[in-house]
Write an enzyme that holds these catalytic residues in place. Structure first.
Site, PDB file in Angstrom:
ATOM      1  N   ASP A   1     -66.077  12.975  -4.718  1.00  0.00           N
ATOM      2  CA  ASP A   1     -65.112  12.544  -4.800  1.00  0.00           C
ATOM      3  C   ASP A   1     -64.910  10.720  -4.693  1.00  0.00           C
ATOM      4  O   ASP A   1     -65.468  10.553  -5.611  1.00  0.00           O
ATOM      5  CB  ASP A   1     -65.436  12.487  -2.495  1.00  0.00           C
ATOM      6  CG  ASP A   1     -66.121  11.778  -2.071  1.00  0.00           C
ATOM      7  OD1 ASP A   1     -66.792  10.754  -3.167  1.00  0.00           O
ATOM      8  OD2 ASP A   1     -66.500  12.295  -0.875  1.00  0.00           O
TER       9      ASP A   1
ATOM     10  N   LYS B   1     -63.154  20.972  -6.396  1.00  0.00           N
ATOM     11  CA  LYS B   1     -64.660  19.721  -5.695  1.00  0.00           C
ATOM     12  C   LYS B   1     -64.596  20.308  -4.057  1.00  0.00           C
ATOM     13  O   LYS B   1     -65.513  20.572  -3.738  1.00  0.00           O
ATOM     14  CB  LYS B   1     -63.142  18.579  -4.708  1.00  0.00           C
ATOM     15  CG  LYS B   1     -64.495  17.276  -4.677  1.00  0.00           C
ATOM     16  CD  LYS B   1     -63.695  15.941  -3.763  1.00  0.00           C
ATOM     17  CE  LYS B   1     -63.229  16.365  -3.206  1.00  0.00           C
ATOM     18  NZ  LYS B   1     -61.782  15.467  -2.485  1.00  0.00           N
TER      19      LYS B   1
END
Ligand code: SF4
Length: 214
Positions: free
Chosen positions: A141, A123
């Site tokens: 997220d 991420k």
């Protein structure tokens, strides 16, 4: 699995791109070094908090070279108001050492190399490349995960599968959609008490009636 029909996805995409055209991260940074550190610090922490912390950190450690030689306790002290500051302090110093020794002090701009660095997962690497180079990537997220599930786009149970489904669903403009989903989740479709009166996609919402119980 992607649950929405192509025409619905097209409409959701159109509205997000219209509302959040040209949006960028709310993290303050001046270069790739500052951006990467700010993203690492922002895990489980708000961008606002990170923006309070980083000026002093970057003043004392303005680049990879200085951070690689930093004293761990000093870095901990500088970032102590950030969640998980112990681990984050260790990670950013280790990251800086590797970038100094292996990449001649230049942060790699390559996903495969980035994810090998301490504190940099999939991420973080995606957010970094989206923000820095506008790469066509999706980063999932907590905001993105919540928003795309509330909009009934995917039923994926994991972050990894959600990322795959979003890539399959939207294919292009993923970087701008990412920014849009984050901002929408942060300010409108909030975890608690979402501002549904300000929502521009209520016709796609599958949880509007039930979010209070979530
Ligand atoms: S209607 Fe409310 S809960 Fe549903 S997507 Fe919009 S802001 Fe989120």
């Amino acid at each position: 699995m992607v649950l929405r029909k192509p025409e619905e996805l097209e409409e959701i995409k159109r509205r997000f791109l219209e509302h959040y055209k040209g949006s960028q991260t709310e993290l303050n940074y001046k270069n790739d070094y500052e951006l990467l550190i700010a993203i690492i610090l922002s895990a489980q922490c708000t961008d606002k908090r990170v923006n309070i912390i980083t000026p002093a950190l970057f003043k004392k450690y303005p680049d990879i070279k200085s951070l690689a030689c930093a004293n761990l306790d000093d870095v901990k002290e500088l970032i102590k108001s950030c969640s998980f500051f112990n681990n984050k302090a260790k990670n950013i110093i280790e990251m800086a050492k590797i970038v100094r020794d292996k990449f001649n002090c230049k942060i790699p701009h390559d996903h495969k190399e980035l994810i090998k660095l301490p504190g940099v997962g999939n991420k973080t690497a995606n957010v970094f490349l989206i923000e820095l180079n506008g790469e066509n990537r999706m980063a999932v997220d907590t905001h993105v995960f919540r928003v795309v599930h509330r909009l009934g786009i995917t039923d994926a149970k994991t972050v990894e599968q959600t990322e795959k489904d979003l890539i399959e669903a939207f294919k292009t403009d993923l970087n701008e959609l990412h920014q849009g989903f984050v901002l929408f989740g942060r300010y409108i479709c909030t975890a608690k008490n979402p501002k549904c009166d300000k929502c521009f996609v209520p016709d796609f919402c599958v949880t509007k009636e039930s979010f209070k119980a979530r």
